[in-house]
Write a protein that holds these residues in place. Structure first.
Motif, PDB file in Angstrom:
ATOM      1  N   GLN A 225       0.803  -1.138  -0.017  1.00  0.00           N
ATOM      2  CA  GLN A 225       0.107  -0.023  -0.214  1.00  0.00           C
ATOM      3  C   GLN A 225       0.693   1.271  -0.015  1.00  0.00           C
ATOM      4  OE1 GLN A 225      -3.074   0.378  -0.363  1.00  0.00           O
ATOM      5  NE2 GLN A 225      -4.214  -1.563  -0.170  1.00  0.00           N
ATOM      6  N   ARG A 226       2.302   1.026   0.288  1.00  0.00           N
ATOM      7  CA  ARG A 226       3.139   2.337   0.279  1.00  0.00           C
ATOM      8  C   ARG A 226       3.970   2.444  -0.681  1.00  0.00           C
ATOM      9  NH1 ARG A 226       6.011   1.964   4.965  1.00  0.00           N
ATOM     10  NH2 ARG A 226       5.220   0.122   5.926  1.00  0.00           N
ATOM     11  N   TYR A 227       3.954   1.465  -1.563  1.00  0.00           N
ATOM     12  CA  TYR A 227       4.818   1.347  -2.799  1.00  0.00           C
ATOM     13  C   TYR A 227       4.418   2.005  -4.074  1.00  0.00           C
ATOM     14  CZ  TYR A 227       7.946  -0.949  -6.113  1.00  0.00           C
ATOM     15  OH  TYR A 227       8.814  -1.249  -7.043  1.00  0.00           O
ATOM     16  N   ASP A 228       5.105   2.481  -4.666  1.00  0.00           N
ATOM     17  CA  ASP A 228       4.873   3.649  -5.831  1.00  0.00           C
ATOM     18  C   ASP A 228       4.429   2.791  -7.101  1.00  0.00           C
ATOM     19  OD1 ASP A 228       4.348   6.210  -6.699  1.00  0.00           O
ATOM     20  OD2 ASP A 228       6.064   5.838  -8.238  1.00  0.00           O
ATOM     21  N   TRP A 229       4.789   1.709  -7.284  1.00  0.00           N
ATOM     22  CA  TRP A 229       4.505   0.644  -8.353  1.00  0.00           C
ATOM     23  C   TRP A 229       4.643   1.384  -9.957  1.00  0.00           C
ATOM     24  CZ3 TRP A 229       3.610  -4.100  -7.188  1.00  0.00           C
ATOM     25  CH2 TRP A 229       3.235  -4.353  -5.851  1.00  0.00           C
ATOM     26  N   PRO A 230       5.802   1.538 -10.020  1.00  0.00           N
ATOM     27  CA  PRO A 230       6.292   2.032 -11.309  1.00  0.00           C
ATOM     28  C   PRO A 230       5.903   1.187 -12.501  1.00  0.00           C
ATOM     29  CG  PRO A 230       8.294   1.517 -10.144  1.00  0.00           C
ATOM     30  CD  PRO A 230       6.976   1.245  -9.484  1.00  0.00           C
ATOM     31  N   GLY A 231       5.677  -0.189 -12.268  1.00  0.00           N
ATOM     32  CA  GLY A 231       5.493  -0.938 -13.382  1.00  0.00           C
ATOM     33  C   GLY A 231       4.265  -1.162 -13.320  1.00  0.00           C
ATOM     34  N   ASN A 232       3.377  -0.784 -12.481  1.00  0.00           N
ATOM     35  CA  ASN A 232       1.822  -1.113 -12.422  1.00  0.00           C
ATOM     36  C   ASN A 232       1.365  -2.423 -12.169  1.00  0.00           C
ATOM     37  OD1 ASN A 232       0.586   1.942 -12.919  1.00  0.00           O
ATOM     38  ND2 ASN A 232       2.263   1.728 -14.624  1.00  0.00           N
ATOM     39  N   ILE A 233       0.068  -2.732 -12.887  1.00  0.00           N
ATOM     40  CA  ILE A 233      -0.301  -4.152 -12.611  1.00  0.00           C
ATOM     41  C   ILE A 233       0.747  -5.243 -13.244  1.00  0.00           C
ATOM     42  CG2 ILE A 233      -2.085  -5.803 -13.329  1.00  0.00           C
ATOM     43  CD1 ILE A 233      -3.963  -3.398 -13.204  1.00  0.00           C
ATOM     44  N   ARG A 234       1.435  -4.931 -14.211  1.00  0.00           N
ATOM     45  CA  ARG A 234       2.331  -6.115 -14.519  1.00  0.00           C
ATOM     46  C   ARG A 234       3.410  -6.153 -13.760  1.00  0.00           C
ATOM     47  NH1 ARG A 234       4.367  -3.730 -19.559  1.00  0.00           N
ATOM     48  NH2 ARG A 234       2.386  -4.314 -20.675  1.00  0.00           N
ATOM     49  N   GLU A 235       4.028  -5.229 -13.093  1.00  0.00           N
ATOM     50  CA  GLU A 235       4.860  -5.377 -12.032  1.00  0.00           C
ATOM     51  C   GLU A 235       4.396  -6.242 -10.724  1.00  0.00           C
ATOM     52  OE1 GLU A 235       7.803  -2.838  -9.192  1.00  0.00           O
ATOM     53  OE2 GLU A 235       6.383  -1.725 -10.228  1.00  0.00           O
ATOM     54  N   LEU A 236       3.053  -5.865 -10.446  1.00  0.00           N
ATOM     55  CA  LEU A 236       2.435  -6.629  -9.303  1.00  0.00           C
ATOM     56  C   LEU A 236       2.311  -8.237  -9.631  1.00  0.00           C
ATOM     57  CD1 LEU A 236       1.018  -6.787  -6.714  1.00  0.00           C
ATOM     58  CD2 LEU A 236      -1.275  -6.314  -7.977  1.00  0.00           C
ATOM     59  N   GLU A 237       2.000  -8.330 -10.922  1.00  0.00           N
ATOM     60  CA  GLU A 237       1.776  -9.597 -11.276  1.00  0.00           C
ATOM     61  C   GLU A 237       3.155 -10.530 -11.412  1.00  0.00           C
ATOM     62  OE1 GLU A 237      -0.493 -12.504 -14.708  1.00  0.00           O
ATOM     63  OE2 GLU A 237       0.076 -10.448 -15.259  1.00  0.00           O
ATOM     64  N   ASN A 238       4.320  -9.785 -11.814  1.00  0.00           N
ATOM     65  CA  ASN A 238       5.665 -10.416 -11.763  1.00  0.00           C
ATOM     66  C   ASN A 238       6.146 -10.618 -10.320  1.00  0.00           C
ATOM     67  OD1 ASN A 238       5.460 -10.418 -14.745  1.00  0.00           O
ATOM     68  ND2 ASN A 238       6.617  -8.553 -15.087  1.00  0.00           N
ATOM     69  N   LEU A 239       5.910  -9.852  -9.504  1.00  0.00           N
ATOM     70  CA  LEU A 239       6.201 -10.077  -8.313  1.00  0.00           C
ATOM     71  C   LEU A 239       5.612 -10.900  -7.503  1.00  0.00           C
ATOM     72  CD1 LEU A 239       6.470  -6.259  -6.891  1.00  0.00           C
ATOM     73  CD2 LEU A 239       8.427  -7.634  -7.258  1.00  0.00           C
ATOM     74  N   LEU A 240       4.315 -11.315  -7.691  1.00  0.00           N
ATOM     75  CA  LEU A 240       3.567 -12.281  -7.157  1.00  0.00           C
ATOM     76  C   LEU A 240       4.314 -13.628  -7.775  1.00  0.00           C
ATOM     77  CD1 LEU A 240      -0.006 -10.857  -6.917  1.00  0.00           C
ATOM     78  CD2 LEU A 240       1.495 -11.066  -5.260  1.00  0.00           C
ATOM     79  N   GLU A 241       4.243 -13.708  -8.808  1.00  0.00           N
ATOM     80  CA  GLU A 241       4.896 -14.800  -9.636  1.00  0.00           C
ATOM     81  C   GLU A 241       6.348 -15.447  -9.128  1.00  0.00           C
ATOM     82  OE1 GLU A 241       5.150 -17.172 -13.997  1.00  0.00           O
ATOM     83  OE2 GLU A 241       4.763 -14.984 -13.909  1.00  0.00           O
ATOM     84  N   ARG A 242       7.145 -14.395  -8.875  1.00  0.00           N
ATOM     85  CA  ARG A 242       8.555 -14.674  -8.380  1.00  0.00           C
ATOM     86  C   ARG A 242       8.209 -15.238  -6.967  1.00  0.00           C
ATOM     87  NH1 ARG A 242      11.945 -11.925  -4.931  1.00  0.00           N
ATOM     88  NH2 ARG A 242      13.989 -12.133  -5.134  1.00  0.00           N
TER      89      ARG A 242
END
Length: 339
Positions: A225-242
């Protein structure tokens, strides 16, 4: 090929649900435009989900059972873009040893999604304008006119209006594409949707990797909730996969994520708030430290209380009291039988 998608039925399980007011409006627009044949222009930063939005429009259209063809315009060399889109005749250029259908032929009756539309060449822009105006085109090296029975959805993360002003993109083509613009917000502007997005991605990842991840640790959600997410939803999905690949428990723990996504800077430190009483600020800092410490410790010992207590220099009874106070369950850190 992955670029061609044909659905045998409408994906009724796809819910257009959001907690964000801007995204709710986006979904309302999708419901309105999908059943029509109107051209749609998707705008937004890289990774915001323009490709998924294009699929939703196709899925909820009258063409859902016809091909959905995705074209990443920016990944195709300038010399090949026209051939990829419209096909070519045998002998049209060096190496053209046979006739090849283009994406518009492959998508007959369905939808063509043109991603990174702002990168296509001026000559390709002219041919695309002809498709949008007259519904016809011809293969490279040919003079036979072909009917383009497709619905066009385009997307860009560039300021296409600026490209028009600087002469890099045709004004008449822009007007044809901009019939129904939809701007998708960045993930940092719709953080209230994080729990729902995480749930959707975890369902997919559990199937992909044969795991049974039930969720993420509250500390991870707090940091997200405090992260800026520069890569948006794609970054979220990649982080969760890792994290799913690394995780040995049924809960995604902080140590399964890169440090840069786990911000814990001074701006979130209650001790920096001079309006907070010293005793309250001190206790908040202690609670945050203890929760982070215990989470890491139990992750390292895989939920073994005796080992964790010994490492912390406390008794198992004292450790259990701390876990109860911070609402941590040792079972969340134990490996599942299936992993």
């Amino acid at each position: 090929m992955k670029e061609i998608l044909v659905l045998s039925r409408r994906p009724e399980d796809v819910d257009l649900v959001s907690q964000n007011l801007h995204m709710k409006k986006v979904y309302e627009n999708i419901r309105s435009v999908a059943p029509t044949i109107a051209t749609v222009l998707l705008l937004g930063d890289t990774g915001t989900g323009k490709g998924m939005t294009a699929r939703l429009i196709h899925w909820y259209s009258q063409r859902f059972d016809k091909p959905f063809v995705e074209v990443h315009c920016g990944a195709i060399p300038d010399t090949l873009i026209e051939s990829e889109l419209f096909g070519h005749e045998k002998g049209a250029f060096t190496g053209a040893d046979r006739k090849k259908p283009g994406k518009f032929e492959m998508a007959a009756g369905g939808t063509v999604f043109l991603d990174e539309i702002g990168t296509i060449t001026p000559s390709a822009q002219i041919k695309l304008l002809q498709v949008l105006q007259d519904g016809i085109y011809s293969r490279v090296g040919g003079d036979t006119l072909l009917k383009a029975d497709v619905r066009i959805i385009a997307a860009t993360n560039a300021d296409i209006a600026h490209l028009v002003q600087t002469g890099q993109f045709r004004k008449d083509l822009y007007y044809r594409l901009n019939v129904f613009p939809v701007t998708i917000p960045a993930l940092r502007d719709r953080l209230e949707d994080l729990p729902g997005l995480i749930e959707v991605f975890l369902k997919k990842l559990n199937i992909k990797y044969g795991k049974k991840i039930t969720g993420i640790h509250p500390l991870v959600m707090d940091r997200f909730q405090r992260y800026d997410w520069p890569g948006n939803i794609r970054e979220l999905e990649n982080l969760l996969e890792r994290a799913c690949i690394l995780e040995q428990t049924d809960l995604l723990l902080p140590q399964s994520f890169p440090l840069e996504t786990m911000p814990d800077g001074d701006d979130s430190d209650p001790g920096n708030d001079t309006g907070t009483p010293l005793s309250k600020a001190r206790q908040s800092a202690i609670d945050r430290f203890e929760q982070a410490y215990l989470t890491t410790l139990l992750g390292q010992t895989r939920g073994r209380i005796d080992q964790a207590a010994a490492a912390a220099g406390v008794t198992p009874r004292q450790l259990n009291r701390l876990l109860k106070r911070h609402r941590l369950n040792k079972n969340m850190f134990k490996p599942t039988r299936d992993t």
